[in-house]
Design an enzyme around this catalytic site. Structure first.
Site, PDB file in Angstrom:
ATOM      1  N   GLY A  70       0.795  -1.250  -0.075  1.00 41.64           N
ATOM      2  CA  GLY A  70       0.038   0.052  -0.145  1.00 41.64           C
ATOM      3  C   GLY A  70       0.903   1.440   0.013  1.00 41.64           C
ATOM      4  CB  THR A  71       3.828   2.196   1.665  1.00 39.30           C
ATOM      5  OG1 THR A  71       3.357   2.241   3.077  1.00 39.30           O
ATOM      6  CG2 THR A  71       4.687   3.352   1.776  1.00 39.30           C
ATOM      7  CD  GLN A 178      -6.127  -0.870   8.153  1.00 37.90           C
ATOM      8  OE1 GLN A 178      -6.669  -1.608   8.995  1.00 37.90           O
ATOM      9  NE2 GLN A 178      -5.047  -0.810   8.347  1.00 37.90           N
ATOM     10  CB  SER A 198      -1.376  -3.615   1.762  1.00 40.98           C
ATOM     11  OG  SER A 198      -0.391  -4.119   2.253  1.00 40.98           O
ATOM     12  CB  ALA A 199      -1.872  -9.189  -0.081  1.00 39.91           C
ATOM     13  CG  HIS A 200       0.433  -6.960   5.160  1.00 42.51           C
ATOM     14  ND1 HIS A 200       0.481  -6.651   6.714  1.00 42.51           N
ATOM     15  CD2 HIS A 200       0.670  -6.141   4.421  1.00 42.51           C
ATOM     16  CE1 HIS A 200       0.812  -5.424   6.743  1.00 42.51           C
ATOM     17  NE2 HIS A 200       0.982  -4.913   5.210  1.00 42.51           N
ATOM     18  CB  CYS A 328       2.021  12.914  25.085  1.00 41.28           C
ATOM     19  SG  CYS A 328       2.603  11.425  26.216  1.00 41.28           S
TER      20      CYS A 328
END
Length: 380
Positions: A70-71, A178, A198-200, A328
């Site tokens: 995906g990235t 997602q 993304s397959a995973h 934070c």
């Protein structure tokens, strides 16, 4: 009992997927670019996988390009669109995955692309009127807004966003990592120019994904060095990964209704058990609302306590795998940019539980009880 509830990060490989991949690891080893029989049989398998993915998404195989995940697909859509069309204005949100945010920041720094961000409320709901205002003031724009948030689970109305983008002739990219394999995507109905998978994330192998690229948008390749993927991505294809991706998506679509019902039940059970056993527990974003968030994700907001600093470690000691982070920023732990954007109280702990078809009600009960015990012991 060892419980894995970090399925938004990665999912276990389905045995049926592995069985489909195995012959291409051991027997069908040819290079798909070779013209001899060993290469041709592998090329044929890749194209069959492409047709499978395209058929499930109701689009043309010519619009599906396999990537490393995906990235890479997000990078290709965003960077190559701006470079190919000389786009100098882009719109996104502060809640995007870093695959999008960091890419936008790089374009702003290196290529002078001006980035605007759509406003959102304290729950993470996007202001689509603001999106339209931004587009009205700046035509010829790239819009990159995810389908669903990987941390808080919020689902964005990409149909409505697509309509707004079409109205102002903007290019629309949506990170659908997602939701791919968990929701159906009909690309004849969505006004998206790019989506990704993304397959995973849906019980396929790691290291392989795809980019859907609308045939009306022609972009230059991100990776040079070969004529693979119809001159769109240099490099020998990840053959068995591609086979696994197509099989995993096929299984996901085949069993989607059954898995949705099962997983939604687990998520609802977790939320109810936590509310019954803990005081001052709430949920970040819209993750507690089944119709407005991923049925696979529940982001829990926990009481202020010293245990929050070591929360994930404490869960791991109790054989529970989950993810999260505070709002934070301290030391090496930068915390969650999503929770910071929502102005979540940094004193509270946050943990993301994400579920799959392999999880059981017994596991959910164990996790809820264990988490409640950790806080009761600390706050006693």
């Amino acid at each position: 009992m060892r419980v894995y509830l970090d399925n938004a990060a990665t999912t276990p490989l389905d045995k049926e997927v592995f069985d489909a991949m195995a012959p291409f690891m051991l027997e069908h080893f040819g290079n798909p670019s070779s013209i001899h029989s060993h290469g041709r049989e592998v090329r044929s398998a890749i194209e069959k996988a492409r047709r499978t993915v395209a058929g499930l998404l109701n689009t043309s195989p010519a619009e599906i390009f396999f990537t490393s995940g995906g990235t890479e697909a997000d990078n290709a859509a965003i960077r190559c669109t701006c470079r190919t069309y000389g786009i100098k204005h882009a719109i996104s949100s502060k809640l995007e995955h870093h695959a999008v945010l960091h890419t936008m920041e790089l374009l702003e720094k290196e290529e002078g692309v001006q980035i605007a961000y759509v406003r959102h409320d304290e729950r993470g709901s996007l202001d689509l009127e603001h999106l339209e205002e931004l587009l009205a003031n700046q035509p010829k724009t790239l819009v990159s807004i995810m389908h669903a948030n990987n941390e808080i689970g919020n689902i964005n109305d990409i149909e409505a966003i697509g309509e707004i983008c079409r109205k102002y002739d903007a290019v629309f990219h949506s990170d659908t990592v997602q939701t791919m394999g968990h929701y159906k995507h009909d690309l004849q109905q969505l006004n998206t120019n790019f989506i990704v998978g993304s397959a995973h994330k849906f019980h396929g192998p790691k290291g392989v994904g795809f980019l859907y690229c609308d045939a009306n948008v022609k972009i230059q390749p991100l990776i040079q060095g070969g004529a693979q993927e119809r001159n769109m991505r240099g490099g020998t294809e990840n053959v068995y990964g591609i086979i696994g991706l197509a099989k995993a998506l096929e299984i996901a679509y085949r069993d989607m209704d059954e898995h949705h019902k099962h997983i939604q039940g687990l998520k609802d059970r977790m939320a109810q058990k936590l509310k019954e056993q803990m005081e001052d527990v709430s949920f970040n974003g819209l993750s507690e609302f089944g119709d407005k968030s991923l049925y696979t994700v529940l982001n829990v907001s926990l009481p202020a306590s010293d245990i929050n600093e070591m929360l994930l470690f404490s869960l791991d000691i109790n054989k529970i795998s989950a993810s999260g982070g505070s709002a934070c920023s301290s030391g090496a732990n930068a915390g969650s940019h999503v929770l910071r954007s929502l102005d979540v109280d940094p004193a509270r702990g946050s943990v993301r539980f994400s579920f799959s078809k392999y999880n059981t009600p017994e596991e959910i009960d164990y996790v809820a009880t264990t988490l409640a015990k950790l806080y009761k012991k600390e706050l006693a």
